[in-house]
Design a protein around this motif. Structure first.
Motif, PDB file in Angstrom:
ATOM      1  N   ILE A  91      85.862 102.514 130.442  1.00 56.17           N
ATOM      2  CA  ILE A  91      87.046 103.153 129.861  1.00 56.17           C
ATOM      3  C   ILE A  91      87.058 104.645 130.177  1.00 56.17           C
ATOM      4  N   ASN A  92      88.038 105.049 130.969  1.00 63.25           N
ATOM      5  CA  ASN A  92      88.174 106.455 131.335  1.00 63.25           C
ATOM      6  C   ASN A  92      88.969 107.171 130.242  1.00 63.25           C
ATOM      7  N   LEU A  93      88.291 107.965 129.446  1.00 58.25           N
ATOM      8  CA  LEU A  93      88.940 108.589 128.292  1.00 58.25           C
ATOM      9  C   LEU A  93      89.979 109.629 128.711  1.00 58.25           C
ATOM     10  N   LEU A  94      89.838 110.168 129.916  1.00 60.70           N
ATOM     11  CA  LEU A  94      90.779 111.215 130.327  1.00 60.70           C
ATOM     12  C   LEU A  94      92.179 110.652 130.570  1.00 60.70           C
ATOM     13  N   GLU A  95      92.282 109.321 130.690  1.00 60.17           N
ATOM     14  CA  GLU A  95      93.604 108.719 130.900  1.00 60.17           C
ATOM     15  C   GLU A  95      94.273 108.305 129.597  1.00 60.17           C
ATOM     16  N   LEU A  96      93.580 108.480 128.485  1.00 63.54           N
ATOM     17  CA  LEU A  96      94.129 108.007 127.211  1.00 63.54           C
ATOM     18  C   LEU A  96      94.512 109.184 126.324  1.00 63.54           C
ATOM     19  N   ASP A  97      95.454 108.935 125.393  1.00 64.48           N
ATOM     20  CA  ASP A  97      95.803 109.979 124.433  1.00 64.48           C
ATOM     21  C   ASP A  97      95.047 109.732 123.116  1.00 64.48           C
ATOM     22  N   GLU A  98      95.252 110.629 122.148  1.00 61.76           N
ATOM     23  CA  GLU A  98      94.428 110.591 120.931  1.00 61.76           C
ATOM     24  C   GLU A  98      94.446 109.236 120.201  1.00 61.76           C
ATOM     25  N   PRO A  99      95.639 108.662 119.935  1.00 64.14           N
ATOM     26  CA  PRO A  99      95.612 107.403 119.193  1.00 64.14           C
ATOM     27  C   PRO A  99      94.888 106.286 119.942  1.00 64.14           C
ATOM     28  N   ARG A 100      95.037 106.238 121.273  1.00 66.98           N
ATOM     29  CA  ARG A 100      94.380 105.164 122.029  1.00 66.98           C
ATOM     30  C   ARG A 100      92.875 105.367 122.059  1.00 66.98           C
ATOM     31  N   ILE A 101      92.455 106.623 122.123  1.00 70.21           N
ATOM     32  CA  ILE A 101      91.018 106.891 122.096  1.00 70.21           C
ATOM     33  C   ILE A 101      90.442 106.458 120.752  1.00 70.21           C
ATOM     34  N   ALA A 102      91.203 106.747 119.687  1.00 70.92           N
ATOM     35  CA  ALA A 102      90.756 106.329 118.355  1.00 70.92           C
ATOM     36  C   ALA A 102      90.661 104.807 118.295  1.00 70.92           C
ATOM     37  N   GLN A 103      91.669 104.122 118.875  1.00 68.88           N
ATOM     38  CA  GLN A 103      91.662 102.654 118.843  1.00 68.88           C
ATOM     39  C   GLN A 103      90.545 102.070 119.705  1.00 68.88           C
TER      40      GLN A 103
END
Lengths: 269, 361
Positions: A91-103
């Motif tokens: 999972i590349n965190l740089l491609e996700l926004d805050e809510p998706r990272i939390a999920q």
């Protein structure tokens, strides 16, 4: 790559982002070569940093060393100029926004305790609970028996059973900090990022917080950023020292404490 | 069942709905069944005035939903109200038929006057009530969704958001003032005759519109109460008080905001659609930024984040306006401004706050 996992997720509709997590190498968080500049000031300078599954890690460093910026990058608040941040191998965190990272399974506790003051303690936990957080399901959501049990369980862990019905705004500073940790636990995260959990706490409260964090080790990976050296000494197995946006030293508390570079920039003061 | 549950603990709302039920039954009876000579008779003028107040109250509930619970100070909600009103106005214009001054069976008078050969495309369908009613909800809803989606996605908040909502309603006002827009220019739409085949001037029609307004207010209130007591309502308050925290526990803040904002705009559209047949005119003045600010004052006077306070505020301020403009027509805006200052200084939680204070004391 994480992007592909996102893109092809429709082929795998049963799987949430958290279920696509790959931690077969026992490393949960990869931060590699991350650089962040604010108006020419390098808050993070080619920072590399790894967190293993289930470990409790303390991060220390003088003011401006980049501790909070590092958390901002991992949780999606700040996008780095360079570098990689991966959650597990896929999972590349740089491609996700805050809510998706939390999920995906990363929870964060802020430096200043931020709980929802107008809501009661149990409502704070209910809101934080892992689950379907889209608009329609939220509109018709009802607490199931299991969910109630989970809330009770977390209330017991954070020791706020008696205060369950009070508005969070009426709690003491220390209680708010615990509630916020409780909210992290409700999210069922694999990784907890905890920013200065004992700032402004009494000695007793500090001890309870230490116990609380130690009890999480193994089930969750926990990264604690803290200034208070006594507190760090009481919980830390591995310590990472940041300075000027990069890792200065890493090891056990003893090793780090006797590292001459660390003594010079931080502990020697 | 869950709607009833949502009312539990909402004493103000229960009282408000009970009064509304009583008024909704009594006023039409006193107007239609009691002879005009009796002191108990309610004149058609009063029925219409009360009906108008009820549509304002529904509009105030819509504003309180986004301002009180979501923290979005919309200074453009009058635009959604006016759009709902225009949709209904277009239906009423088509109902005029060949009874206009120029006697054209399809074209409203202002189009004949402008020498338009045929009905513009966007006027088609408005000869049917169901279509107009649908548009009165859909047009404000779609506009609010597009506006909200763009604004909330770009994380525009606070004063900046208030200013662009103000700009939105101002832009619409300027557009609707233009004759080329096809909505009657600065005269707007008026000289209505019938609604659903019955005369708008008839006492029975007025009573019917009053009942419809009371019903819309009750249903709008219940739906709003359901939302604020659901988990989504708690998410809304969480967004209001700590937006970024809400994001970090996994909620898509912009979507929740857009959804509630859209629902609120639809309520405002319904209020506007019920307002127009009762006052008999809709013109671009309804888009005036002043109107939107005025309705924020109603909510402030009534008390934010209570919903029933918004209803009380809208009714009281508008009753005051009716009385006051009768005595000193020019001084109303000063009185309104003074009221706003006084409420902000001495009653920060409005009339609703006064109630809870008394209960506590």
């Amino acid at each position: 790559m994480g992007g592909q996992v996102e893109r092809w997720q429709y082929l795998n509709p049963g799987k949430t982002l958290a279920e696509t997590l790959d931690i077969s190498h026992q490393t949960l968080l990869y931060v590699e070569g991350v650089t962040v500049s604010f108006d020419g000031f390098r808050a993070l300078n080619d920072l590399s940093f790894y967190v293993d599954v289930g470990e409790l890690r303390c991060v220390i460093g003088p003011n401006g060393a980049g501790k909070t910026t590092m958390m901002d990058v991992v949780t999606g608040k700040t996008k780095p100029d360079r570098g990689f941040v991966f959650f597990g191998q896929s999972i590349n965190l740089l491609e996700l926004d805050e809510p998706r990272i939390a999920q995906a399974g990363i929870g964060r506790k802020f430096q200043k305790p931020t709980v929802f003051e107008q809501h009661r303690v149990i409502e704070n936990l209910e809101l934080a609970m892992a689950g379907d957080k889209r608009v329609w399901p939220t509109l018709f959501a009802r607490l199931s028996g299991e969910e109630r049990d989970r809330i009770d369980e977390v209330l017991t862990i954070i020791g706020l059973n008696e205060h369950a019905g009070r508005p969070a705004g009426a709690l003491s500073h220390g209680q708010k900090q615990w509630l916020e940790i409780g909210m992290l636990l409700m999210q069922d995260p694999l990784l907890l990022l905890v920013d200065e959990p004992v700032a402004g706490m009494t000695h007793q409260e500090m001890e309870r917080t230490a116990q609380l964090l130690l009890s999480l080790e193994g089930k969750h990976s926990v990264v604690v950023v803290e200034h208070d050296m006594d507190f760090v000494r009481s919980i830390a197995k591995r310590v990472t020292v940041l300075n000027q946006g990069a890792v200065l030293a890493e090891g056990s508390m003893d090793e780090v404490q006797h590292d001459p570079r660390v003594v010079e920039v931080y502990l020697g003061e | 069942m869950r709607i009833v549950k949502a009312l539990r603990g909402d004493t103000g709302g229960q009282v408000m709905l009970a009064v509304l039920l009583a008024v909704g039954i009594l006023v039409p009876i006193l107007s239609l069944a009691v002879p005009a000579a009796s002191p108990w008779h309610v004149s058609t003028y009063t029925v219409t005035l009360l009906g108008k107040y009820l549509t304002y109250a529904l509009l105030a509930v819509a504003v309180d939903l986004v301002w009180g619970y979501l923290g979005i100070l919309s200074l453009g909600h009058g635009a959604f109200f006016a759009l709902g009103g225009y949709a209904m106005g277009m239906y009423l214009m088509r109902q005029v038929g060949d009874r206009g001054v120029y006697g054209n069976p399809t074209l409203p008078d202002f189009m004949v006057f402008l020498n338009w050969p045929e009905l513009p495309w966007f006027w088609h369908g408005f000869d049917r009530f169901w279509f107009a009613a649908l548009m009165a909800i859909l047009v404000p809803g779609v506009l609010a969704y597009c506006f909200g989606y763009l604004a909330f996605r770009s994380r525009v908040t606070g004063v900046y958001l208030s200013i662009i909502t103000q700009a939105l309603t101002y832009a619409l006002m300027l557009a609707f003032f233009r004759n080329e827009m096809g909505f009657g220019g600065n005269n707007g739409l008026t000289d209505f005759k019938d609604i659903l085949g019955v005369s708008l001037q008839a006492d029975g029609t007025r009573a019917g519109l009053f009942i419809a307004s009371a019903l819309a207010l009750a249903l709008g209130y219940l739906a709003s109460r359901y939302i604020v007591s659901s988990r989504l309502g708690r998410v809304a308050v969480a967004i209001r008080d700590a937006e970024s925290r809400t994001r970090f526990i996994g909620y898509r803040v912009e979507r929740a905001k857009a959804a509630i904002f859209t629902f609120s705009a639809m309520l405002a559209g319904v209020a506007g659609a019920l307002y127009v047949p009762q006052v008999g005119i809709i013109n671009p003045g309804e888009f005036s930024p002043l109107n939107s600010i005025e309705l924020v004052i109603w909510v402030a006077v009534g008390g934010r984040a209570t919903l029933y306070g918004a209803v009380a505020g809208a009714l009281l301020v508008n009753y005051g306006k009716t009385v006051f403009t009768g005595i000193f027509p020019d001084a109303w805006l000063f009185a309104l401004g003074g009221l706003f200052v006084l409420v902000t200084l001495f009653l920060p939680r409005g009339i609703a706050g006064l109630m809870t204070l008394r209960r506590a004391g």
